[in-house]
Design a protein around this motif. Sequence first.
Motif, PDB file in Angstrom:
ATOM      1  N   GLY A   1      39.134  37.144  30.503  1.00  0.00           N
ATOM      2  CA  GLY A   1      37.785  37.616  30.240  1.00  0.00           C
ATOM      3  C   GLY A   1      36.799  36.536  30.644  1.00  0.00           C
ATOM      4  N   PHE A   2      35.799  36.890  31.432  1.00  0.00           N
ATOM      5  CA  PHE A   2      34.756  35.959  31.857  1.00  0.00           C
ATOM      6  C   PHE A   2      33.513  36.227  31.015  1.00  0.00           C
ATOM      7  N   TYR A   3      32.967  35.192  30.384  1.00  0.00           N
ATOM      8  CA  TYR A   3      31.852  35.367  29.453  1.00  0.00           C
ATOM      9  C   TYR A   3      30.563  34.699  29.897  1.00  0.00           C
ATOM     10  N   ALA A   4      30.637  33.611  30.619  1.00  0.00           N
ATOM     11  CA  ALA A   4      29.437  32.899  31.074  1.00  0.00           C
ATOM     12  C   ALA A   4      29.815  32.058  32.285  1.00  0.00           C
ATOM     13  N   GLY A   5      28.830  31.457  32.920  1.00  0.00           N
ATOM     14  CA  GLY A   5      29.091  30.637  34.097  1.00  0.00           C
ATOM     15  C   GLY A   5      29.481  31.500  35.277  1.00  0.00           C
ATOM     16  N   GLY A   6      30.279  30.954  36.161  1.00  0.00           N
ATOM     17  CA  GLY A   6      30.718  31.674  37.355  1.00  0.00           C
ATOM     18  C   GLY A   6      32.218  31.634  37.488  1.00  0.00           C
ATOM     19  N   HIS A   7      32.731  32.387  38.436  1.00  0.00           N
ATOM     20  CA  HIS A   7      34.162  32.397  38.679  1.00  0.00           C
ATOM     21  C   HIS A   7      34.447  32.761  40.126  1.00  0.00           C
ATOM     22  N   GLY A   8      35.592  32.300  40.587  1.00  0.00           N
ATOM     23  CA  GLY A   8      36.092  32.630  41.909  1.00  0.00           C
ATOM     24  C   GLY A   8      37.535  33.070  41.780  1.00  0.00           C
ATOM     25  N   ILE A   9      37.964  33.947  42.676  1.00  0.00           N
ATOM     26  CA  ILE A   9      39.311  34.509  42.607  1.00  0.00           C
ATOM     27  C   ILE A   9      39.921  34.476  44.003  1.00  0.00           C
ATOM     28  N   LYS A  10      41.125  33.909  44.099  1.00  0.00           N
ATOM     29  CA  LYS A  10      41.867  33.926  45.361  1.00  0.00           C
ATOM     30  C   LYS A  10      43.214  34.584  45.079  1.00  0.00           C
ATOM     31  N   LEU A  11      43.547  35.604  45.859  1.00  0.00           N
ATOM     32  CA  LEU A  11      44.814  36.290  45.680  1.00  0.00           C
ATOM     33  C   LEU A  11      45.914  35.501  46.387  1.00  0.00           C
ATOM     34  N   ILE A  12      46.891  35.057  45.615  1.00  0.00           N
ATOM     35  CA  ILE A  12      48.014  34.277  46.158  1.00  0.00           C
ATOM     36  C   ILE A  12      49.057  35.217  46.751  1.00  0.00           C
ATOM     37  N   THR A  13      49.270  36.351  46.072  1.00  0.00           N
ATOM     38  CA  THR A  13      50.154  37.398  46.574  1.00  0.00           C
ATOM     39  C   THR A  13      49.384  38.707  46.510  1.00  0.00           C
ATOM     40  N   LYS A  14      49.995  39.759  47.025  1.00  0.00           N
ATOM     41  CA  LYS A  14      49.406  41.092  46.887  1.00  0.00           C
ATOM     42  C   LYS A  14      49.239  41.360  45.393  1.00  0.00           C
ATOM     43  N   CYS A  15      48.060  41.819  44.981  1.00  0.00           N
ATOM     44  CA  CYS A  15      47.764  42.000  43.558  1.00  0.00           C
ATOM     45  C   CYS A  15      47.318  43.419  43.256  1.00  0.00           C
ATOM     46  N   LYS A  16      47.745  43.879  42.101  1.00  0.00           N
ATOM     47  CA  LYS A  16      47.246  45.123  41.527  1.00  0.00           C
ATOM     48  C   LYS A  16      46.626  44.737  40.198  1.00  0.00           C
ATOM     49  N   PHE A  17      45.322  45.039  40.026  1.00  0.00           N
ATOM     50  CA  PHE A  17      44.664  44.655  38.784  1.00  0.00           C
ATOM     51  C   PHE A  17      43.565  45.635  38.421  1.00  0.00           C
ATOM     52  N   ILE A  18      43.152  45.550  37.165  1.00  0.00           N
ATOM     53  CA  ILE A  18      42.085  46.381  36.630  1.00  0.00           C
ATOM     54  C   ILE A  18      40.926  45.469  36.273  1.00  0.00           C
ATOM     55  N   GLU A  19      39.702  45.899  36.600  1.00  0.00           N
ATOM     56  CA  GLU A  19      38.501  45.165  36.232  1.00  0.00           C
ATOM     57  C   GLU A  19      37.677  46.031  35.278  1.00  0.00           C
ATOM     58  N   VAL A  20      37.172  45.404  34.221  1.00  0.00           N
ATOM     59  CA  VAL A  20      36.328  46.102  33.246  1.00  0.00           C
ATOM     60  C   VAL A  20      35.095  45.248  33.014  1.00  0.00           C
ATOM     61  N   LYS A  21      33.903  45.855  33.054  1.00  0.00           N
ATOM     62  CA  LYS A  21      32.669  45.138  32.728  1.00  0.00           C
ATOM     63  C   LYS A  21      31.635  46.125  32.209  1.00  0.00           C
ATOM     64  N   GLN A  22      30.585  45.581  31.594  1.00  0.00           N
ATOM     65  CA  GLN A  22      29.526  46.439  31.083  1.00  0.00           C
ATOM     66  C   GLN A  22      28.755  47.076  32.227  1.00  0.00           C
TER      67      GLN A  22
END
Length: 130
Positions: free
Chosen positions: A97-118
């Motif tokens: 869960g990301f709450y403040a600041g910033g973030h970066g994401i690099k996929l190391i392998t093929k990924c399946k994921f779900i994103e939830v936000k307001q």
Amino acid sequence: MKIHDENKNLLAIVIRSKQIEKGKNFVTNNDNEFQLASFLLDENEVIEKHYHPQQERNIKNTSEVLVLLEGEMLIEIFNSNLELVDTMSLYSGDTIGFYAGGHGIKLITKCKFIEVKQGPFDESTDKKRF
């Protein structure tokens, strides 16, 4: 695992799938704008029927949650000055869960994921790249 900046502001929370303990485990405080929890419940346990009545809320941040179903990704966590605070890998079953600041994401392998936000979400004002 909670990640804070130098002023103890909550930046992110990581829930490792392999570390989820028995019961209902809320990892956020009741005053957080976005709640995050893990559950490990026994067969035939019941979560009582309920609903969440409509109410007005004052939300200042867009919090975001990623649930990694398959794969591996590298996450960078930045403070509000966009300085790198932490780097970690997420693996299948992990949640962040990301709450403040910033973030970066690099996929190391093929990924399946779900994103939830307001929402509602306006990309012209709710997302700034750096």
